[in-house]
Design a protein around this motif. Structure first.
Motif, PDB file in Angstrom:
ATOM      1  N   GLU A 136      31.484  41.995  27.528  1.00 14.37           N
ATOM      2  CA  GLU A 136      31.774  42.986  28.567  1.00 14.37           C
ATOM      3  C   GLU A 136      31.560  42.308  29.915  1.00 14.37           C
ATOM      4  N   ILE A 137      32.632  42.167  30.693  1.00 17.14           N
ATOM      5  CA  ILE A 137      32.572  41.424  31.953  1.00 17.14           C
ATOM      6  C   ILE A 137      32.755  42.370  33.124  1.00 17.14           C
ATOM      7  N   ASN A 138      31.856  42.254  34.099  1.00 16.37           N
ATOM      8  CA  ASN A 138      31.933  43.071  35.308  1.00 16.37           C
ATOM      9  C   ASN A 138      31.583  42.194  36.503  1.00 16.37           C
ATOM     10  N   ASN A 139      32.605  41.780  37.245  1.00 19.30           N
ATOM     11  CA  ASN A 139      32.434  40.892  38.396  1.00 19.30           C
ATOM     12  C   ASN A 139      31.718  39.605  37.979  1.00 19.30           C
ATOM     13  N   ASP A 140      30.519  39.344  38.495  1.00 17.89           N
ATOM     14  CA  ASP A 140      29.832  38.085  38.189  1.00 17.89           C
ATOM     15  C   ASP A 140      28.827  38.237  37.056  1.00 17.89           C
ATOM     16  N   GLN A 141      28.878  39.353  36.335  1.00 19.66           N
ATOM     17  CA  GLN A 141      27.927  39.588  35.256  1.00 19.66           C
ATOM     18  C   GLN A 141      28.656  39.830  33.936  1.00 19.66           C
ATOM     19  N   ALA A 142      27.931  39.587  32.836  1.00 23.48           N
ATOM     20  CA  ALA A 142      28.525  39.812  31.517  1.00 23.48           C
ATOM     21  C   ALA A 142      27.437  40.148  30.508  1.00 23.48           C
ATOM     22  N   GLU A 143      27.812  40.921  29.502  1.00 27.81           N
ATOM     23  CA  GLU A 143      26.942  41.213  28.370  1.00 27.81           C
ATOM     24  C   GLU A 143      27.662  40.781  27.102  1.00 27.81           C
ATOM     25  N   VAL A 144      26.902  40.185  26.177  1.00 26.75           N
ATOM     26  CA  VAL A 144      27.475  39.636  24.952  1.00 26.75           C
ATOM     27  C   VAL A 144      26.944  40.420  23.757  1.00 26.75           C
ATOM     28  N   PHE A 145      27.854  40.807  22.870  1.00 26.52           N
ATOM     29  CA  PHE A 145      27.504  41.576  21.674  1.00 26.52           C
ATOM     30  C   PHE A 145      28.002  40.830  20.437  1.00 26.52           C
ATOM     31  N   VAL A 146      27.173  40.803  19.395  1.00 24.12           N
ATOM     32  CA  VAL A 146      27.580  40.266  18.101  1.00 24.12           C
ATOM     33  C   VAL A 146      27.345  41.355  17.062  1.00 24.12           C
ATOM     34  N   ASN A 147      28.402  41.709  16.363  1.00 18.48           N
ATOM     35  CA  ASN A 147      28.337  42.786  15.365  1.00 18.48           C
ATOM     36  C   ASN A 147      27.728  44.053  15.959  1.00 18.48           C
ATOM     37  N   ASN A 148      28.191  44.368  17.188  1.00 17.58           N
ATOM     38  CA  ASN A 148      27.838  45.585  17.929  1.00 17.58           C
ATOM     39  C   ASN A 148      26.395  45.634  18.423  1.00 17.58           C
ATOM     40  N   GLU A 149      25.681  44.526  18.373  1.00 14.88           N
ATOM     41  CA  GLU A 149      24.334  44.461  18.938  1.00 14.88           C
ATOM     42  C   GLU A 149      24.336  43.540  20.150  1.00 14.88           C
ATOM     43  N   LYS A 150      23.749  44.025  21.265  1.00 14.70           N
ATOM     44  CA  LYS A 150      23.695  43.186  22.463  1.00 14.70           C
ATOM     45  C   LYS A 150      22.718  42.041  22.244  1.00 14.70           C
ATOM     46  N   VAL A 151      23.186  40.815  22.491  1.00 21.56           N
ATOM     47  CA  VAL A 151      22.353  39.644  22.239  1.00 21.56           C
ATOM     48  C   VAL A 151      22.080  38.834  23.504  1.00 21.56           C
ATOM     49  N   MET A 152      22.833  39.092  24.574  1.00 15.13           N
ATOM     50  CA  MET A 152      22.652  38.287  25.780  1.00 15.13           C
ATOM     51  C   MET A 152      23.183  39.027  27.001  1.00 15.13           C
ATOM     52  N   THR A 153      22.463  38.880  28.111  1.00 16.33           N
ATOM     53  CA  THR A 153      22.941  39.341  29.412  1.00 16.33           C
ATOM     54  C   THR A 153      23.061  38.139  30.332  1.00 16.33           C
ATOM     55  N   ILE A 154      24.223  37.980  30.924  1.00 16.27           N
ATOM     56  CA  ILE A 154      24.462  36.891  31.875  1.00 16.27           C
ATOM     57  C   ILE A 154      24.503  37.521  33.261  1.00 16.27           C
ATOM     58  N   SER A 155      23.480  37.269  34.051  1.00 14.95           N
ATOM     59  CA  SER A 155      23.360  37.940  35.345  1.00 14.95           C
ATOM     60  C   SER A 155      24.164  37.262  36.441  1.00 14.95           C
ATOM     61  N   ASN A 156      24.630  36.040  36.171  1.00 13.83           N
ATOM     62  CA  ASN A 156      25.362  35.312  37.205  1.00 13.83           C
ATOM     63  C   ASN A 156      26.333  34.332  36.550  1.00 13.83           C
ATOM     64  N   LEU A 157      27.571  34.762  36.354  1.00 12.95           N
ATOM     65  CA  LEU A 157      28.591  33.849  35.844  1.00 12.95           C
ATOM     66  C   LEU A 157      28.774  32.716  36.849  1.00 12.95           C
ATOM     67  N   ARG A 158      28.821  31.485  36.366  1.00 13.52           N
ATOM     68  CA  ARG A 158      28.600  30.344  37.250  1.00 13.52           C
ATOM     69  C   ARG A 158      29.841  29.786  37.935  1.00 13.52           C
ATOM     70  N   THR A 159      31.020  30.008  37.391  1.00 12.64           N
ATOM     71  CA  THR A 159      32.188  29.522  38.128  1.00 12.64           C
ATOM     72  C   THR A 159      32.480  30.498  39.261  1.00 12.64           C
ATOM     73  N   ASP A 160      33.328  30.105  40.156  1.00 16.23           N
ATOM     74  CA  ASP A 160      33.735  30.990  41.244  1.00 16.23           C
ATOM     75  C   ASP A 160      35.027  31.733  40.911  1.00 16.23           C
ATOM     76  N   ASN A 161      35.494  31.606  39.674  1.00 16.61           N
ATOM     77  CA  ASN A 161      36.736  32.267  39.272  1.00 16.61           C
ATOM     78  C   ASN A 161      36.523  33.773  39.139  1.00 16.61           C
ATOM     79  N   THR A 162      37.380  34.553  39.754  1.00 17.69           N
ATOM     80  CA  THR A 162      37.311  36.012  39.634  1.00 17.69           C
ATOM     81  C   THR A 162      38.398  36.563  38.722  1.00 17.69           C
ATOM     82  N   SER A 163      39.370  35.728  38.356  1.00 20.02           N
ATOM     83  CA  SER A 163      40.410  36.120  37.406  1.00 20.02           C
ATOM     84  C   SER A 163      40.971  34.856  36.778  1.00 20.02           C
ATOM     85  N   GLY A 164      41.731  35.035  35.709  1.00 21.87           N
ATOM     86  CA  GLY A 164      42.325  33.870  35.069  1.00 21.87           C
ATOM     87  C   GLY A 164      42.770  34.172  33.656  1.00 21.87           C
TER      88      GLY A 164
END
Length: 349
Positions: A136-164
């Protein structure tokens, strides 16, 4: 007009399934589309494959990956522009281990997982059937789920890409199915926070040279003074992800890369003769010069100190007491890397 607005809003939040057929993908020679387990699937031996004519900004990306107990990597690539992108992948052979799932920015076709130990997760995968990966991606943040369980929160996506572009990544063969995307409007709660240093002793700017193939016998400090340098800024932690700023002569082939190096340079001004503590870490290999004289050599690459050695960075790992002269002093760090993350971080106190 109201009806049109409703339709646009609906299309931005509806789930789209990208069928696993060659017509939908920018096909590579490493990709095979075939029926398996009563599904249309993609068998990707290695590398990346992207969806045709599809740009992604925010929302969710989902895919099912067939269980695999041999060494392999399977994941999702998003916001890909040329050779810079975001990537999250499962290491199915690492089930129930600390680094079973990893996030890494890809800078100039180079993975950097070694630099971001905080973005790894212990996950217990299914050893039969399909494992579901969702981001689940929202601007510079993301949450990662495996088999419907949240396993990781990324508070700062590191590239400067906003789309692609979006797509899939594999190493050592993995099978994918049921690829879905759900574009969404961004949430204002995820506005990018301006980074400020937490430690004022951190060296926040370096001057670095272009990448060159490493040959120890050809290193000559006098040549360092003739090099052209660009000024670059570190992350909040002091980490300098070098591949973000310069492209390697050899890249994208993991441990099959040749060794590249850059020279990272900074000035230290001292009002008197004194000794200061220089704390630092690096990947993979470093030579440190103070005022033209080599004072440290070290190796910190993946597996350089044992099969399980990861080579993660910590700014307090290495310390040197620097005998500074009155006036201007120089530190030159020759930072050498083959794969998995080219980095430098340091502070002076």
């Amino acid at each position: 007009m109201l009806s049109l607005c409703f339709l646009v809003s609906f299309s931005q939040t509806s789930k789209t399934k990208i069928e696993m057929i060659a017509a939908n993908w920018n096909v590579t020679e490493e990709a095979t589309f075939e029926k398996f387990d009563n599904r249309e699937t993609l068998l990707l031996k290695r590398g990346r494959i992207t969806v045709k004519n599809q740009k992604f900004i925010n929302g969710s990306i989902e895919v099912d990956v067939y269980a695999n107990t041999v060494r392999s990597f399977a994941g999702i690539t998003f916001r890909k522009n040329d050779n810079t992108m975001e990537e999250v992948y499962m290491r199915l052979h690492k089930t129930n281990q600390a680094d079973a799932v990893q996030y890494t920015p890809i800078f100039n076709n180079e993975s950097n997982w070694q630099l971001y130990r905080e973005h790894q997760a212990n996950v217990l995968f299914k050893n039969k059937g399909w494992n579901a990966l969702r981001i689940e991606i929202n601007n510079d943040q993301a949450e990662v789920f495996v088999n419907n369980e949240k396993v990781m929160t990324i508070s700062n996506l590191r590239t400067d890409n906003t789309s692609g572009e979006i797509g899939l990544f594999a190493l050592f063969s993995n099978r994918f199915s049921n690829f879905r995307i759900t574009p969404k409007e961004s949430s204002k709660e995820s506005e990018k926070v301006r980074e400020t240093p937490t430690d004022l002793n951190i060296i926040r700017q370096w001057k670095i040279t272009e990448a060159k193939l490493f040959n120890r016998q050809r290193l000559n400090f006098k040549d360092f003074l003739k090099e052209k340098y660009i000024t670059v800024t570190t992350e909040k932690s002091g980490l300098l992800p070098i591949s973000k700023y310069i492209k390697k002569a050899s890249s994208g082939n993991f441990e099959q890369n040749t060794e590249d190096y850059t020279i990272a340079f900074t000035n230290i001004s001292s009002e008197k003769e004194e000794t200061k503590l220089f704390s630092f870490d690096y990947s993979d290999t470093i030579l440190v010069y103070l005022n033209g004289k080599i004072i440290f050599e070290g190796k910190n690459g993946f597996r350089t100190k044992g099969v399980q050695y990861m080579g993660h960075l910590d700014i307090n790992t290495n310390t040197l007491y620097l005998p500074l002269k009155k006036g201007n002093n120089t530190i030159h760090c020759v930072v050498i890397d083959k794969a998995n993350g080219w980095g430098l971080m340091a502070k002076l106190q």
